[in-house]
Design an enzyme around this catalytic site. Sequence first.
Site, PDB file in Angstrom:
ATOM      1  N   ASN A 165    -104.991 -20.606 -22.541  1.00  0.00           N
ATOM      2  CA  ASN A 165    -104.460 -20.975 -21.222  1.00  0.00           C
ATOM      3  C   ASN A 165    -105.383 -20.458 -20.136  1.00  0.00           C
ATOM      4  OD1 ASN A 165    -103.550 -18.221 -20.385  1.00  0.00           O
ATOM      5  ND2 ASN A 165    -102.313 -18.449 -22.236  1.00  0.00           N
ATOM      6  N   ASP A 204     -96.726 -19.162 -26.523  1.00  0.00           N
ATOM      7  CA  ASP A 204     -95.372 -19.215 -27.094  1.00  0.00           C
ATOM      8  C   ASP A 204     -95.383 -19.837 -28.483  1.00  0.00           C
ATOM      9  OD1 ASP A 204     -94.227 -18.040 -24.876  1.00  0.00           O
ATOM     10  OD2 ASP A 204     -94.023 -19.957 -23.837  1.00  0.00           O
ATOM     11  N   LYS A 237    -114.241 -26.074 -40.184  1.00  0.00           N
ATOM     12  CA  LYS A 237    -114.222 -26.875 -38.963  1.00  0.00           C
ATOM     13  C   LYS A 237    -113.653 -28.267 -39.276  1.00  0.00           C
ATOM     14  CE  LYS A 237    -117.148 -28.671 -35.365  1.00  0.00           C
ATOM     15  NZ  LYS A 237    -118.433 -29.316 -35.167  1.00  0.00           N
ATOM     16  N   ASP A 296     -91.834 -12.882 -29.131  1.00  0.00           N
ATOM     17  CA  ASP A 296     -91.811 -12.517 -27.705  1.00  0.00           C
ATOM     18  C   ASP A 296     -92.018 -11.007 -27.630  1.00  0.00           C
ATOM     19  OD1 ASP A 296     -91.100 -11.739 -25.081  1.00  0.00           O
ATOM     20  OD2 ASP A 296     -90.005 -13.619 -24.828  1.00  0.00           O
ATOM     21  N   ILE A 297     -93.231 -10.615 -27.280  1.00  0.00           N
ATOM     22  CA  ILE A 297     -93.609  -9.191 -27.340  1.00  0.00           C
ATOM     23  C   ILE A 297     -92.735  -8.367 -26.396  1.00  0.00           C
ATOM     24  CG2 ILE A 297     -95.511  -7.563 -27.009  1.00  0.00           C
ATOM     25  CD1 ILE A 297     -97.440  -9.979 -27.464  1.00  0.00           C
ATOM     26  N   PHE A 336     -93.581 -10.191 -16.219  1.00  0.00           N
ATOM     27  CA  PHE A 336     -94.068 -11.146 -15.234  1.00  0.00           C
ATOM     28  C   PHE A 336     -93.473 -12.501 -15.594  1.00  0.00           C
ATOM     29  CE2 PHE A 336     -97.527  -9.651 -12.383  1.00  0.00           C
ATOM     30  CZ  PHE A 336     -97.446  -8.303 -12.711  1.00  0.00           C
ATOM     31  N   LYS A 382     -84.928 -15.135 -16.594  1.00  0.00           N
ATOM     32  CA  LYS A 382     -85.839 -14.528 -17.587  1.00  0.00           C
ATOM     33  C   LYS A 382     -85.636 -13.019 -17.647  1.00  0.00           C
ATOM     34  CE  LYS A 382     -89.642 -16.936 -18.080  1.00  0.00           C
ATOM     35  NZ  LYS A 382     -90.922 -17.542 -17.748  1.00  0.00           N
ATOM     36  N   LYS A 408     -84.401 -11.148 -20.996  1.00  0.00           N
ATOM     37  CA  LYS A 408     -85.252 -10.150 -21.679  1.00  0.00           C
ATOM     38  C   LYS A 408     -84.772  -8.726 -21.412  1.00  0.00           C
ATOM     39  CE  LYS A 408     -89.230 -13.281 -21.733  1.00  0.00           C
ATOM     40  NZ  LYS A 408     -90.599 -13.462 -22.174  1.00  0.00           N
TER      41      LYS A 408
HETATM   42  N1  CTP Z   1     -94.261 -12.533 -22.985  1.00  0.00           N
HETATM   43  C1  CTP Z   1     -94.510 -11.775 -24.111  1.00  0.00           C
HETATM   44  N2  CTP Z   1     -94.638 -12.390 -25.331  1.00  0.00           N
HETATM   45  C2  CTP Z   1     -94.526 -13.733 -25.445  1.00  0.00           C
HETATM   46  C3  CTP Z   1     -94.281 -14.519 -24.300  1.00  0.00           C
HETATM   47  C4  CTP Z   1     -94.153 -13.897 -23.070  1.00  0.00           C
HETATM   48  O1  CTP Z   1     -94.625 -10.558 -24.016  1.00  0.00           O
HETATM   49  N3  CTP Z   1     -94.660 -14.288 -26.650  1.00  0.00           N
HETATM   50  C5  CTP Z   1     -94.099 -11.861 -21.699  1.00  0.00           C
HETATM   51  C6  CTP Z   1     -95.180 -12.162 -20.685  1.00  0.00           C
HETATM   52  O2  CTP Z   1     -96.226 -11.230 -20.784  1.00  0.00           O
HETATM   53  C7  CTP Z   1     -94.418 -12.037 -19.367  1.00  0.00           C
HETATM   54  C8  CTP Z   1     -93.031 -12.491 -19.716  1.00  0.00           C
HETATM   55  O3  CTP Z   1     -92.909 -12.349 -21.121  1.00  0.00           O
HETATM   56  O4  CTP Z   1     -94.293 -10.709 -18.940  1.00  0.00           O
HETATM   57  C9  CTP Z   1     -92.716 -13.911 -19.333  1.00  0.00           C
HETATM   58  O5  CTP Z   1     -93.725 -14.782 -19.765  1.00  0.00           O
HETATM   59  P1  CTP Z   1     -93.674 -16.329 -19.395  1.00  0.00           P
HETATM   60  O6  CTP Z   1     -94.823 -16.989 -20.075  1.00  0.00           O
HETATM   61  O7  CTP Z   1     -93.487 -16.500 -17.918  1.00  0.00           O
HETATM   62  O8  CTP Z   1     -92.310 -16.768 -20.025  1.00  0.00           O
HETATM   63  P2  CTP Z   1     -91.852 -17.039 -21.473  1.00  0.00           P
HETATM   64  O9  CTP Z   1     -91.036 -15.884 -21.937  1.00  0.00           O
HETATM   65  O10 CTP Z   1     -93.011 -17.417 -22.332  1.00  0.00           O
HETATM   66  O11 CTP Z   1     -90.883 -18.292 -21.242  1.00  0.00           O
HETATM   67  P3  CTP Z   1     -91.279 -19.787 -20.770  1.00  0.00           P
HETATM   68  O12 CTP Z   1     -92.676 -20.041 -21.249  1.00  0.00           O
HETATM   69  O13 CTP Z   1     -90.254 -20.611 -21.441  1.00  0.00           O
HETATM   70  O14 CTP Z   1     -91.146 -19.813 -19.283  1.00  0.00           O
END
Ligand code: CTP
Length: 400
Positions: free
Chosen positions: A212, A281, A291, A308-309, A325, A339, A343
């Site tokens: 990303n 995600d 390859k 989701d860490i 964030f 969110k 969380k």
């Molecule tokens: N985060 C994480 N591990 C993941 C996904 C997200 O630790 N696998 C943490 C990010 O570092 C951030 C927060 O969760 O602090 C929210 O991340 P974001 O990408 O905005 O949201 P998601 O939880 O991924 O939800 P969505 O993509 O559906 O908005």
Amino acid sequence: MTNEPRRLARIVLGLTGGIAAYKAAELVRLLVKAGITVDVVMTEAAQRFITPTTLQALSGRPVLTDLWASGADNGMSHIDLSRGADAIVVAPATADFLAKLAHGHADDLLSTLCSARDCPLFVAPAMNRRMWTNPATRRNVAQLEADGVTVLGPGVGEQACGETGEGRMLEPAEILAALIAWAQPKVLAGRRVLLTAGPTFEAVDPVRGITNLSSGKMGFALAQAAAEAGAAVTLVAGPSSLATPANVTRVDVRSAADMAAAVTAHIDACDVFVAVAAVADYTVAEPSERKRKKDGKPLTLTLAPTVDILAAVAARPDAPFCVGFAAESHDVERLGEEKRRRKKLPLLVANRAQDALGSDDNEVILLDDAGAHPLPRMDKLALARRLVGEIAARMPQLTP
Ligand code: CTP
């Protein structure tokens, strides 16, 4: 622990005789621009490289060069000048001047000022690489550090003598940044902070992957600000070419699974966890070991959800203070608050994904149990320093 920034309103800038003295002109300009009053003091040798007139014009104040004819009313300029100074900065500091300082010599205005000071002393060494590694210089630098003098740099690179190595004076902007870092309030002293930053990279095959647009700037700035605030900082970074901030331990990872593993390995030893990374995600369920070759047909990849860490850390019975964030494309406050609740976070920093990803500044809303607190747009380092203050203010006090 102090919540007040250290005063950095007036400094004495000492120049000694090295070719890097020309860079001191730029340093004076940057210091003055940052709102700091600068009294320049030059040794005799420094005046062979740059004139007092230049520095007087840039600082807007008289430049002092002589212990005996300084023009001070009571003839005590070595005391008067350092009285009321918030710091003395010697840049460039030659090998010879470091030797003088280490041995307490006071035979010119600058060395006398340094030995009569009651404020912190910073030196930015500048010399040939062999002089820097000379055993006598090593001893002198070790002695100065033991005496509480802060040694800024030196940097590595091309030298005026044509050689390449360690001994270059730090760039003026780096010296200013180090002084500003020193002045930050030590609101996280005694705390251990773990952060994630940057993008992740999920391999499709050995040369391709899904990633990303995150640059890592916000997470790296927060790591820097936490270290400046006195915390012991570990930064788990996805692929990023950003430099590791000073006093930060960096753990490089690639995929979301690597990032989760690195966080698990470090989480027990931390009081604060800040999840800034844009973690994938979904990961590629079965990356190809070879390859992939195109065959002209549509390609379907099966993606599997990642851990989701942040949610996993916040769900631990012994969870540290967790900050998340949220990058949202629309409805930032409502989706951010959802969110945060999902969380189970005491604090979430919400922003528009289009604004934040990759840019140098950011405009965020803080979400906590008390509601929404919008912050003005600012550059990411200023925002990081502000966020560190906001985190510290919400944490349980340390018991003395
Ligand atoms: N985060 C994480 N591990 C993941 C996904 C997200 O630790 N696998 C943490 C990010 O570092 C951030 C927060 O969760 O602090 C929210 O991340 P974001 O990408 O905005 O949201 P998601 O939880 O991924 O939800 P969505 O993509 O559906 O908005």
